[in-house]
Design a protein around this motif. Structure first.
Motif, short mmCIF file in Angstrom:
data_model
loop_
_atom_site.label_atom_id
_atom_site.label_comp_id
_atom_site.label_asym_id
_atom_site.label_seq_id
_atom_site.Cartn_x
_atom_site.Cartn_y
_atom_site.Cartn_z
N THR A 21 0.70 -1.16 0.10
CA THR A 21 0.12 0.00 0.01
C THR A 21 0.73 1.17 -0.06
O THR A 21 0.38 2.59 -0.17
CB THR A 21 -0.99 0.23 1.23
OG1 THR A 21 -0.36 0.28 2.20
CG2 THR A 21 -1.73 -1.22 1.41
N ARG A 82 -2.54 -9.70 -5.56
CA ARG A 82 -3.78 -9.63 -6.47
C ARG A 82 -4.11 -8.25 -6.45
O ARG A 82 -4.27 -7.21 -5.63
CB ARG A 82 -5.01 -10.20 -5.37
CG ARG A 82 -4.55 -11.78 -5.16
CD ARG A 82 -5.94 -12.42 -4.56
NE ARG A 82 -5.42 -13.77 -4.63
CZ ARG A 82 -6.06 -14.59 -3.67
NH1 ARG A 82 -6.76 -13.94 -2.78
NH2 ARG A 82 -5.38 -15.70 -3.62
N LYS A 84 -6.36 -6.53 -7.77
CA LYS A 84 -7.72 -5.99 -7.70
C LYS A 84 -8.33 -6.36 -6.35
O LYS A 84 -9.63 -6.77 -6.09
CB LYS A 84 -8.79 -6.34 -8.87
CG LYS A 84 -8.35 -5.87 -10.30
CD LYS A 84 -9.20 -6.17 -11.31
CE LYS A 84 -8.82 -5.48 -12.46
NZ LYS A 84 -9.82 -5.50 -13.49
N SER A 85 -7.53 -6.37 -5.22
CA SER A 85 -7.98 -6.68 -4.01
C SER A 85 -8.38 -5.34 -3.15
O SER A 85 -7.54 -4.42 -3.25
CB SER A 85 -6.92 -7.46 -3.35
OG SER A 85 -7.11 -7.51 -1.70
N ARG A 86 -9.14 -5.44 -2.01
CA ARG A 86 -9.44 -4.25 -1.34
C ARG A 86 -8.06 -3.96 -0.57
O ARG A 86 -7.88 -3.02 0.21
CB ARG A 86 -10.73 -4.48 -0.52
CG ARG A 86 -10.44 -5.51 0.59
CD ARG A 86 -11.85 -5.42 1.31
NE ARG A 86 -11.67 -6.53 2.51
CZ ARG A 86 -12.55 -6.56 3.53
NH1 ARG A 86 -13.53 -5.57 3.50
NH2 ARG A 86 -12.62 -7.42 4.26
N TYR A 87 -7.31 -4.85 -0.23
CA TYR A 87 -6.02 -4.89 0.84
C TYR A 87 -4.71 -4.20 -0.23
O TYR A 87 -3.59 -4.17 0.21
CB TYR A 87 -5.72 -6.17 1.24
CG TYR A 87 -6.94 -6.53 2.19
CD1 TYR A 87 -7.17 -5.97 3.27
CD2 TYR A 87 -7.38 -7.73 1.79
CE1 TYR A 87 -8.26 -6.54 4.21
CE2 TYR A 87 -8.63 -8.12 2.42
CZ TYR A 87 -8.86 -7.55 3.54
OH TYR A 87 -10.05 -8.07 4.16
N ASN A 88 -5.06 -3.84 -1.61
CA ASN A 88 -4.03 -3.66 -2.41
C ASN A 88 -4.37 -2.50 -3.33
O ASN A 88 -4.78 -2.51 -4.39
CB ASN A 88 -3.57 -4.72 -3.19
CG ASN A 88 -2.66 -4.48 -4.14
OD1 ASN A 88 -2.05 -3.57 -4.31
ND2 ASN A 88 -2.05 -5.58 -4.99
N PRO A 89 -4.66 -1.45 -2.53
CA PRO A 89 -5.30 -0.21 -3.15
C PRO A 89 -4.46 0.71 -4.09
O PRO A 89 -4.98 1.13 -5.05
CB PRO A 89 -5.44 0.93 -2.25
CG PRO A 89 -4.53 0.42 -1.07
CD PRO A 89 -4.39 -1.04 -1.07
#
Length: 102
Positions: A21, A82, A84-89
């Protein structure tokens, strides 16, 4: 592999994890990233590669700023990125492991 491993006597238990992030925040980093990209990574897709290079450089700088002996633990497994993960903005994908030696 784009970089070569260098044998350095380090305490590998003294590390922090790679933060996907983290974005480059300094105003001088974009110029540095442009120069680094032009010199070493011209064979990669430009937009994605610059993003990944910026995240890697920001992580290296943050680790160095905390402690100059601190190692950076980075996963080389493609499934750990990943885009397109919410943990990877930021959107770091499996391209990231191609920037550093295994």
């Amino acid at each position: 592999m784009l970089l070569q491993s260098v044998s350095v006597n380090r305490d590998l238990e003294h590390f922090r994890a790679f933060d996907i992030t983290l974005k480059p925040s300094s105003s001088t980093l974009p110029k540095f990233i442009d120069g680094m990209f032009a010199a070493h990574f011209t064979d990669m897709k430009e937009k994605k590669a610059r993003l990944h290079l910026g995240v890697i450089i920001a992580n290296l700088y943050a680790a160095w700023a905390d402690d100059q002996t601190l190692c950076l633990a980075i996963s080389t497994h493609a499934n750990d990125y990943r885009a397109k993960s919410r943990y990877n903005p930021v959107g770091v994908s499996d391209v990231a492991p191609k920037f550093y030696p295994a």
